[in-house]
Design an enzyme around this catalytic site. Sequence first.
Site, PDB file in Angstrom:
ATOM      1  N   LYS A 140     -11.813  -4.467  -2.580  1.00  0.00           N
ATOM      2  CA  LYS A 140     -12.832  -3.474  -2.650  1.00  0.00           C
ATOM      3  C   LYS A 140     -12.412  -2.187  -3.185  1.00  0.00           C
ATOM      4  CE  LYS A 140     -13.719  -4.153   2.252  1.00  0.00           C
ATOM      5  NZ  LYS A 140     -12.502  -3.773   2.882  1.00  0.00           N
ATOM      6  N   LYS A 172      -5.459 -10.330  -5.851  1.00  0.00           N
ATOM      7  CA  LYS A 172      -6.685 -10.563  -5.105  1.00  0.00           C
ATOM      8  C   LYS A 172      -7.871  -9.565  -5.608  1.00  0.00           C
ATOM      9  CE  LYS A 172      -6.394  -7.648  -1.072  1.00  0.00           C
ATOM     10  NZ  LYS A 172      -6.810  -7.383   0.050  1.00  0.00           N
ATOM     11  N   LYS A 222       0.939  -1.280   0.058  1.00  0.00           N
ATOM     12  CA  LYS A 222       0.067  -0.131  -0.101  1.00  0.00           C
ATOM     13  C   LYS A 222       0.680   1.244   0.045  1.00  0.00           C
ATOM     14  CE  LYS A 222      -4.351  -1.578   1.786  1.00  0.00           C
ATOM     15  NZ  LYS A 222      -5.278  -1.385   3.226  1.00  0.00           N
TER      16      LYS A 222
HETATM   17  P1  TYM Z   1     -10.584  -6.289   4.814  1.00  0.00           P
HETATM   18  O1  TYM Z   1     -11.755  -5.042   4.957  1.00  0.00           O
HETATM   19  O2  TYM Z   1      -9.536  -5.710   3.690  1.00  0.00           O
HETATM   20  O3  TYM Z   1     -11.073  -7.351   4.449  1.00  0.00           O
HETATM   21  C1  TYM Z   1     -12.215  -8.116   5.211  1.00  0.00           C
HETATM   22  C2  TYM Z   1     -12.115  -9.484   4.973  1.00  0.00           C
HETATM   23  O4  TYM Z   1     -12.008 -10.056   3.942  1.00  0.00           O
HETATM   24  C3  TYM Z   1     -11.014 -10.851   3.621  1.00  0.00           C
HETATM   25  N1  TYM Z   1     -10.673 -10.762   2.251  1.00  0.00           N
HETATM   26  C4  TYM Z   1     -10.674 -11.731   1.050  1.00  0.00           C
HETATM   27  N2  TYM Z   1     -10.873 -12.797   1.224  1.00  0.00           N
HETATM   28  C5  TYM Z   1     -10.834 -13.652   0.172  1.00  0.00           C
HETATM   29  N3  TYM Z   1     -10.412 -13.027  -0.999  1.00  0.00           N
HETATM   30  C6  TYM Z   1     -10.181 -11.834  -1.036  1.00  0.00           C
HETATM   31  N4  TYM Z   1      -9.958 -11.489  -2.416  1.00  0.00           N
HETATM   32  C7  TYM Z   1     -10.570 -10.918   0.070  1.00  0.00           C
HETATM   33  N5  TYM Z   1     -10.027  -9.712   0.231  1.00  0.00           N
HETATM   34  C8  TYM Z   1     -10.522  -9.470   1.555  1.00  0.00           C
HETATM   35  C9  TYM Z   1      -9.984 -10.333   4.533  1.00  0.00           C
HETATM   36  O5  TYM Z   1      -9.007 -11.073   4.744  1.00  0.00           O
HETATM   37  C10 TYM Z   1     -10.857  -9.924   5.725  1.00  0.00           C
HETATM   38  O6  TYM Z   1     -10.954 -11.116   6.490  1.00  0.00           O
HETATM   39  N6  TYM Z   1      -7.742  -4.836   8.680  1.00  0.00           N
HETATM   40  C11 TYM Z   1      -8.890  -5.483   8.106  1.00  0.00           C
HETATM   41  C12 TYM Z   1     -10.122  -5.239   8.814  1.00  0.00           C
HETATM   42  C13 TYM Z   1     -10.071  -5.337  10.403  1.00  0.00           C
HETATM   43  C14 TYM Z   1      -9.724  -6.648  11.009  1.00  0.00           C
HETATM   44  C15 TYM Z   1      -9.745  -6.440  12.606  1.00  0.00           C
HETATM   45  C16 TYM Z   1     -10.041  -8.053  10.728  1.00  0.00           C
HETATM   46  C17 TYM Z   1      -9.596  -4.205  11.093  1.00  0.00           C
HETATM   47  N7  TYM Z   1      -9.564  -5.038  12.589  1.00  0.00           N
HETATM   48  C18 TYM Z   1      -9.584  -7.242  13.688  1.00  0.00           C
HETATM   49  C19 TYM Z   1      -9.966  -8.939  11.861  1.00  0.00           C
HETATM   50  C20 TYM Z   1      -9.979  -8.501  13.143  1.00  0.00           C
HETATM   51  C21 TYM Z   1      -8.956  -5.130   6.715  1.00  0.00           C
HETATM   52  O7  TYM Z   1      -8.977  -4.357   6.101  1.00  0.00           O
HETATM   53  O8  TYM Z   1      -9.844  -6.304   6.188  1.00  0.00           O
END
Ligand code: TYM
Length: 328
Positions: A196, A193, A112
């Site tokens: 969003k 991947k 990033k």
């Molecule tokens: P985030 O918002 O990027 O993603 C949310 C969840 O979706 C999963 N994910 C995917 N899984 C499969 N294929 C993909 N292409 C894909 N893209 C995203 C991510 O692995 C995640 O499980 N920092 C975290 C949010 C967060 C968090 C936390 C998560 C903040 N605090 C505490 C767990 C525990 C994030 O930005 O995820």
Amino acid sequence: MKRLLSGLQPSGELTIGNYCGGIRQFLQYQKEYDSFLFVPDMHTITVPQANPELIRERIRRFANLYLACGLDPQNCTFYIQSEIPAVNQLTWILECHTYMGELSRMTQYKSKSEKQTNVGCGLFTYPVLMAADIILYDSNVVPVGIDQKQHVELARDIAVRMNNRYGDLFVVPEPIIAKVGAKIKDLQDPTKKMSKSNEDPMGTIFLLDSESDIKKKINRAVTDNDGYVAFDEEKKPGISNLITIYAALSGTPMQEAIDHFTGMTRYGDFKKEVLEVIYETLRPIQAEYQKLSQSDYVDTILDQGRDRANEIASKKYDLVRKAVGFGR
Ligand code: TYM
């Protein structure tokens, strides 16, 4: 009862990747655990966001979508990260116990930060805020996709370090990674991947996409010229990704999905089956979302969640604060 916790960041709209890697695991486990699912709004400003109103809209949309996907307030506590002051308070303490070297090794930070000229400090310390999210509630398990595994492992290391230094303060969390669908790929570039915040929306299927958009995206999804369906992530990443999406969304074991499609020669027929499974998954979610978004039900749920989360979080913070020697 053991605790399960996770969050999905409102930095873009939710995708089927988020569904497969995150939400689906919650659906599977919600009854076995005291489940916490929150909207990590504070994480969104780790990269510049053009429109604060849009963040606020998304927070609501995400919470409504959690409910629309079938996550049940009987089993789950839903809340918004920024409504829990102890998260911020704990983050500071944890930052003072996390090494620059550890944060520099985070692959998400590296990728990033490459895309920006002025990198904010928050992007660097993002994993510490995430560690605070997790260990503040004594979470036992954290279901995430592969891309977040490294961050959960850092949360483990920080918890262990704090416990060694100050006594048993925190439960040491474990990541849970789905066997199928933990890394759904972009439809236009299946070596990346699905994300969003991707600039090209053709590579991503959003949970609230119309059926005609989904059809366009699947029809145009990159495959290859081999003329036969087979699972080979290196040589046939586009086809393999579509098989994975099918397996993850339909709940079909991966090998069964592979056997089902292997040898098909018409990519159009193959894509039609994948499309049908996506429609079947998203139709009930979208219908429920339409209903929920016309009412204020989500506010009741988020108020209750905030109160419960704050009660647990402030007690834990108080213990930590005393342990490190703050106050009188
Ligand atoms: P985030 O918002 O990027 O993603 C949310 C969840 O979706 C999963 N994910 C995917 N899984 C499969 N294929 C993909 N292409 C894909 N893209 C995203 C991510 O692995 C995640 O499980 N920092 C975290 C949010 C967060 C968090 C936390 C998560 C903040 N605090 C505490 C767990 C525990 C994030 O930005 O995820």
